[in-house]
Scaffold this active site. Sequence first.
Site, short mmCIF file in Angstrom:
data_model
loop_
_atom_site.label_atom_id
_atom_site.label_comp_id
_atom_site.label_asym_id
_atom_site.label_seq_id
_atom_site.Cartn_x
_atom_site.Cartn_y
_atom_site.Cartn_z
N LYS A 13 0.82 -1.22 0.00
CA LYS A 13 0.00 0.00 0.00
C LYS A 13 0.86 1.27 0.00
O LYS A 13 0.60 2.19 -0.75
CB LYS A 13 -0.92 0.03 1.23
CG LYS A 13 -1.87 -1.15 1.33
CD LYS A 13 -2.86 -0.98 2.48
CE LYS A 13 -2.22 -0.88 3.85
NZ LYS A 13 -1.56 -2.13 4.33
N ARG A 88 -9.75 1.05 8.63
CA ARG A 88 -9.50 -0.36 8.95
C ARG A 88 -10.69 -0.98 9.65
O ARG A 88 -10.66 -2.18 9.94
CB ARG A 88 -8.28 -0.48 9.85
CG ARG A 88 -6.96 -0.72 9.11
CD ARG A 88 -5.86 -0.55 10.12
NE ARG A 88 -4.66 -1.29 9.87
CZ ARG A 88 -3.52 -0.76 9.44
NH1 ARG A 88 -3.47 0.50 9.11
NH2 ARG A 88 -2.44 -1.50 9.33
N ARG A 127 11.89 -5.96 5.31
CA ARG A 127 11.57 -4.57 4.96
C ARG A 127 12.47 -3.58 5.68
O ARG A 127 12.72 -3.70 6.88
CB ARG A 127 10.11 -4.29 5.31
CG ARG A 127 9.69 -2.85 5.07
CD ARG A 127 8.21 -2.71 4.93
NE ARG A 127 7.47 -2.79 6.17
CZ ARG A 127 6.16 -2.58 6.26
NH1 ARG A 127 5.46 -2.32 5.17
NH2 ARG A 127 5.55 -2.68 7.42
N ARG A 156 11.23 -1.22 10.96
CA ARG A 156 10.12 -0.81 11.81
C ARG A 156 10.03 -1.71 13.04
O ARG A 156 10.22 -2.92 12.94
CB ARG A 156 8.80 -0.89 11.03
CG ARG A 156 8.50 0.37 10.27
CD ARG A 156 7.29 0.25 9.41
NE ARG A 156 6.12 -0.33 10.07
CZ ARG A 156 4.92 -0.38 9.53
NH1 ARG A 156 4.73 0.13 8.31
NH2 ARG A 156 3.90 -0.91 10.16
N ARG A 167 -0.65 -8.56 13.64
CA ARG A 167 -1.18 -7.56 12.70
C ARG A 167 -2.01 -8.24 11.61
O ARG A 167 -3.05 -7.73 11.20
CB ARG A 167 -0.03 -6.75 12.09
CG ARG A 167 0.58 -5.79 13.10
CD ARG A 167 1.99 -5.38 12.74
NE ARG A 167 2.09 -4.65 11.50
CZ ARG A 167 3.20 -4.59 10.76
NH1 ARG A 167 4.30 -5.24 11.14
NH2 ARG A 167 3.21 -3.92 9.65
#
Length: 219
Positions: A13, A88, A127, A156, A167
């Site tokens: 996203k 969400r 990531r 992160r 998540r």
Amino acid sequence: MNIVLLGPPGSGKGTQGQLLAERFDLAQLSTGDLFRQILQDPDHPLYDELQIVKQGKLVSDEVVNAVVEDAIKKLGNAKGIIFDGFPRTVAQAQALDKMLNSMNKRVDVVLDFNVAQDVLLQRLLGRRVCPDCKRVFHIKQRYVECPDCKVQLVTREDDNEEVIMKRFKEYNEKTAGVKEYYLDSDCAYINLTVDDADTTPEEVHQQIISELAKRGLAQ
Ligand code: AMP
């Protein structure tokens, strides 16, 4: 044009949002980025409330909606906004409709990213993010610093396997209703499926543009 990006963590996203924002000259509003920014400032009034982000759980609708409303106001006369990571929950989707309706605007397009969970996990574990421009990289690209900002890339805090699984669970449980909400609305709903781990961001971007073009929303 206002665009909502739906999809689990790691589905692309943020990256696709950046590419679309550049192409159509739209503003990008990422609730995750806004929260991470607040979490850098222990004096911020929401600092304690947002600690929940580190556990991979969703922030309350009340707080999220207030942060988004404020961010939309700050964006002033943007040509359109790309909402990344928001809404969400159905309550957030309803709140967004209200906010946009009050400005005679609406959600025009929903892009729903569907990516297999094993591909998501590999992407998230590798990531690395530029703390300045928020561009996303993967360790296999071997960048240590952002080629544009020249600052060191970071991992992160919530990109570890334990939190990632939470998540995914939050996404699957809470965000399913948001899909139904938009499928029942009159916005253009575009499903994107990315099964192949080697599909490049540029290829996904082209797929999005061709879907928008089919609906007369891009050339
Ligand atoms: P993201 O960068 O979109 O993956 O978001 C990171 C984290 O911020 C999520 O795991 C949640 O804890 C929180 N968050 C971001 N957006 C929302 C939202 N719309 N509603 C509730 N929590 C959110």
